[in-house]
Scaffold this motif. Sequence first.
Motif, PDB file in Angstrom:
ATOM      1  N   SER A 118      22.485  -6.117  10.792  1.00 43.48           N
ATOM      2  CA  SER A 118      21.303  -5.265  10.606  1.00 43.48           C
ATOM      3  C   SER A 118      20.379  -5.839   9.534  1.00 43.48           C
ATOM      4  N   GLN A 119      20.960  -6.312   8.445  1.00 38.99           N
ATOM      5  CA  GLN A 119      20.144  -6.898   7.375  1.00 38.99           C
ATOM      6  C   GLN A 119      19.409  -8.138   7.862  1.00 38.99           C
ATOM      7  N   GLU A 121      18.560  -8.834  10.843  1.00 38.30           N
ATOM      8  CA  GLU A 121      17.525  -8.403  11.791  1.00 38.30           C
ATOM      9  C   GLU A 121      16.465  -7.515  11.135  1.00 38.30           C
ATOM     10  N   ARG A 122      16.602  -7.301   9.830  1.00 38.45           N
ATOM     11  CA  ARG A 122      15.666  -6.474   9.059  1.00 38.45           C
ATOM     12  C   ARG A 122      15.561  -5.042   9.614  1.00 38.45           C
ATOM     13  N   ARG A 123      16.740  -4.517  10.006  1.00 37.70           N
ATOM     14  CA  ARG A 123      16.808  -3.132  10.472  1.00 37.70           C
ATOM     15  C   ARG A 123      17.574  -2.305   9.438  1.00 37.70           C
ATOM     16  N   TRP A 124      17.085  -1.096   9.200  1.00 37.95           N
ATOM     17  CA  TRP A 124      17.761  -0.194   8.283  1.00 37.95           C
ATOM     18  C   TRP A 124      18.946   0.434   8.995  1.00 37.95           C
TER      19      TRP A 124
END
Length: 168
Positions: A118-119, A121-124
């Motif tokens: 997730s990090q 992919e820059r997703r919270w």
Amino acid sequence: MRVLIAEHDHARYAELLREAMPELEVLTSNDSAELSRQAPQCPVWLGQPDLLASLLRQGHKPEWMQSTWAGITPLLAEGLPRDYRLTRAVGIFGQVMAEYMLTYMLGHEREVLSRLVSQVERRWDDRPGRSLEGRKVLIVGAGDIGQRVAEFLVPFGVTLYGIASSAR
């Protein structure tokens, strides 16, 4: 007396043995064919069970074999001789294995790998993390390693169960 070292880090083991007992003749190599040539000359073998089992399969056999692992599973394979003295490393892996175990347990419970994705992919990722507290843990084997794992887990509030071949 001659000692054969069959170990990936054979140079370090040879150095330590020579320092401790200069009168020993230490034979070793990182070449399996060379180890096979040296094995019949050595009544004592020191090393990794997987490498030592290979020498046994070739028909060589020591008087005494010292494993550098806590486990000896490769030496228990079907068809390998067992009429030699076998000793293994004990009392030195507890700390390292407990740290390894705790690393993976925390990584699993906290879902570290999926959160890393997730990090990247820059997703919270707002999922609540899970805790070890209240979990049930079964430790198979209550020797040095099992006991150290249990000691590491106590502060996390887990319920511990252990299985051993004899009462402890």
